[in-house]
Each structure stands twice: as structure tokens, then as C-alpha cells.
Design an enzyme around this catalytic site. Structure first.
Site, PDB file in Angstrom:
ATOM      1  N   ARG A 299     -14.679  30.602  -6.669  1.00  0.00           N
ATOM      2  CA  ARG A 299     -16.075  30.938  -6.800  1.00  0.00           C
ATOM      3  C   ARG A 299     -16.203  32.520  -6.935  1.00  0.00           C
ATOM      4  NH1 ARG A 299     -20.921  32.038  -4.370  1.00  0.00           N
ATOM      5  NH2 ARG A 299     -22.630  30.847  -5.307  1.00  0.00           N
TER       6      ARG A 299
ATOM      7  N   LYS B  77     -17.719  39.497  -0.603  1.00  0.00           N
ATOM      8  CA  LYS B  77     -18.688  39.243   0.612  1.00  0.00           C
ATOM      9  C   LYS B  77     -18.256  40.344   1.847  1.00  0.00           C
ATOM     10  CE  LYS B  77     -19.521  34.402   0.041  1.00  0.00           C
ATOM     11  NZ  LYS B  77     -18.961  33.333   0.326  1.00  0.00           N
TER      12      LYS B  77
END
Ligand code: HH2
Length: 301
Positions: free
Chosen positions: A276, A242
């Protein structure tokens, strides 16, 4: 300073409360031995890091099989991007993208599939096709039928914090105190889920790394992840590739693997139950070493 250091020390070595939940197949998700690794598969043309890469059914299935071979504990399959600014797709299109993959991979592998969707219609079709977990980044808010569906099917559900919607979430994110604010928000969603008939052990809470937060907010959430244990549910986090890591490293999304692994290590030591990630094998190695260090003299192969 000494107080802050001991706070950091505690955070880095936080205990992980036991969590075990049975799936419809009879198999269990169980974190007694180690944190579980959820592999991400985006069957989309526009996801922020792997958009377009697995957009065909054959290539997506190959990727799913590769993640199974790498040791994924869960496969999280999604057909709609939630990257900042994304607009969303129809339920029909989402189903067309994910159902063939879910059907095949659920039939040929014992690895539980999670459907990453905000739509009850898509979740229901995915559960019928063999998925056993629902991952709803809207925390059961987008679709009024989602909570009842999850309760009726008795499947685990991931309930994630997001400020606003993917279209609006990165417009000047602000919190009075990010951990407290996100915790209170998730606590309300837990109450809502319980009220709808979802069992507490079936709820996975996710502070929503990257969803309506500055880099500092995201870093603080990882640092203090153990504080979410107070809500009495399992904790999942998804820092993989991210943009916060991009800011820290000054790197594009395809150069954030080592940064992702550092975030995974921090999350494991801070007591999360599920990570995740896009890169299953490297993350699993990190989990195994972190768990071995956590056990120290009590570790055995
Ligand atoms: N992040 C993304 C999507 N779904 N679900 C949970 N529970 N937690 C997350 O952090 C999370 C999520 C965004 O990442 P990705 O799937 O790689 O991208 P995109 O949404 O663009 O498909």
C-alpha cells in the site's frame, strides 16, 4: 552470526504463497506473476502525508486517475485519517468525502477500489457505489456490523493489526515479542472473520506498520513478514512515507520516497502479496525489478 545471516537471507528471498481471489466484478486479484500495488488516496484535510492535498472532489478524482494511469492494481480510498492522535469523523462526512470519487472512478476504470473505513455504514455505501474491497484498520472490531457486511457481499477484506486506537496507539508501544504477538492477534481476527462467514481467501492480513509500534517493531515486522504466511492468508503492508522511515532517514514525510521504495523492496522479497503506497509508479518499478530478480534465469519480458 552465520545463523542470523542465513535467517536474513531466507527472509529476503521468501517464497510468496499463491493467492487469488475473485471480485464482484468477475475480475481477480492474483499474485501469481507479481506483488500487487495498492495506491492510496486520502480525501481528508488531515492525513499525515497528503492531508489536504486531495480534499476537493475534482483534485481527488484527478489523483485517482493518475494512479490508474501509473498502473495501480487497487485504489484504496479513505475519508478519515488514522494518523497517530487523530479523532475521527462522522459516517455522513466520510461518505460525503469518498462516495463521489468512488462512483466516478469505478464507473470509468476497471481498477478495483478498496474503501478504507472502520464504519459498516460507509463500507456499505462505498460497495454500493462500486468499491469491491474493504480495508478496515480496526480488523472488524470498531463496528459490530462490519464482518457480516463483508461476508454477505463476499468481498475481500484487509484486517490490520493496531495496538489501541489512533488516539492512543503511540503511547509507549510494548510487546513481549512483536512478530509473535502481532501474529497471535491476527490469528484471532482470522478466526473471528471465518466464524462470521468470510472466506479465507478473501482475507488480507496486515501487521499494521506504524500502528502502535516503535521504529524497531516496524522494521522487525518487515524483516520477518514471511512468518505471517503461517496464518494461511495473503499479506499486505503499508510502510509508505511513515514516520519510522523518517526516523531512519531523518527526513520529513515529503522526503521519504526512496526510503519507502527500499521498504517496498524488502517487503516484496519477504513474501508480501500487496503493498500500500502513495507513489504508485515508483513502487511498481520496484516490484517489477524485485520479481525479475526473484526469477533470475527464469525471467522473461
Ligand atoms: N495506513 C494508513 C491508513 N490505512 N490501511 C492498511 N491496511 N495498512 C496501513 O498501513 C494503513 C492503512 C495510514 O496512512 P495514510 O492513509 O497515508 O494516512 P492517514 O491515515 O493519516 O490518512
Amino acid at each position: 552470526m552465520a545463523e542470523r545471516m542465513s535467517g536474513i537471507q531466507n527472509a529476503l528471498w521468501a517464497d510468496r504463497p499463491a493467492w487469488r481471489v475473485e471480485l464482484p466484478s468477475g475480475r481477480c486479484l492474483d499474485t501469481a506473476r507479481r506483488v500487487l500495488v495498492m495506491g492510496v488516496l486520502n480525501v481528508t484535510p488531515d492525513s499525515f502525508s497528503d492531508g489536504g492535498r486531495y480534499f476537493g472532489h475534482d483534485v481527488a478524482l484527478r489523483r485517482a486517475r493518475a494512479m490508474v494511469a501509473e498502473g495501480a492494481d487497487i485504489l484504496d480510498i479513505g475519508g478519515e485519517s488514522t494518523r497517530p492522535g487523530s479523532a475521527g469523523v462522522s459516517a455522513e462526512e466520510e461518505k460525503r468525502r469518498v462516495l463521489p470519487i468512488i462512483e466516478r472512478i469505478a464507473a470509468e476504470s476497471g481498477v478495483p477500489v478498496s474503501i478504507d473505513t472502520q464504519k459498516a455504514e460507509v463500507a456499505e455505501a462505498a460497495l454500493d457505489a462500486g468499491a469491491q474491497i474493504v480495508n478496515d484498520v480496526s480488523a472488524l472490531r470498531s463496528d459490530s456490523r462490519m464482518a457480516a457486511l463483508v461476508a454477505e457481499r463476499g468481498v475481500p477484506v484487509c484486517v490490520m493489526h493496531m495496538r489501541g486506537t489512533p488516539r492512543t496507539m503511540q503511547k509507549s508501544p510494548a510487546y513481549a515479542e512483536v512478530v509473535g504477538d502481532v501474529k497471535r492477534w491476527l490469528q484471532e481476527r482470522v478466526a473471528f472473520a471465518l466464524e462470521a462467514g468470510i472466506r479465507r481467501e478473501a482475507i488480507l492480513l496486515d501487521p499494521g506498520f506504524g500502528f502502535g509500534k516503535t521504529p524497531q517493531h516496524n522494521l522487525e515486522l518487515v524483516r520477518r513478514l514471511h512468518e505471517f504466511h503461517e496464518l494461511g492468508c495473503a499479506v499486505l503492508i503499508g510502510p509508505s512515507r511513515k514516520s519510522t522511515l523518517g526516523v531512519v532517514l531523518n527526513a520529513e514525510s515529503d522526503a521519504r520516497l526512496y526510503g519507502t521504495l527500499a521498504a517496498v523492496a524488502c517487503a516484496v522479497m519477504a513474501g508480501c502479496h500487496v503493498v500500500r503506497v502513495h507513489d504508485v509508479k515508483p513502487a511498481l518499478d520496484v516490484v517489477l525489478v524485485c520479481e525479475a530478480v526473484r526469477r533470475g534465469m527464469e525471467w522473461s519480458p
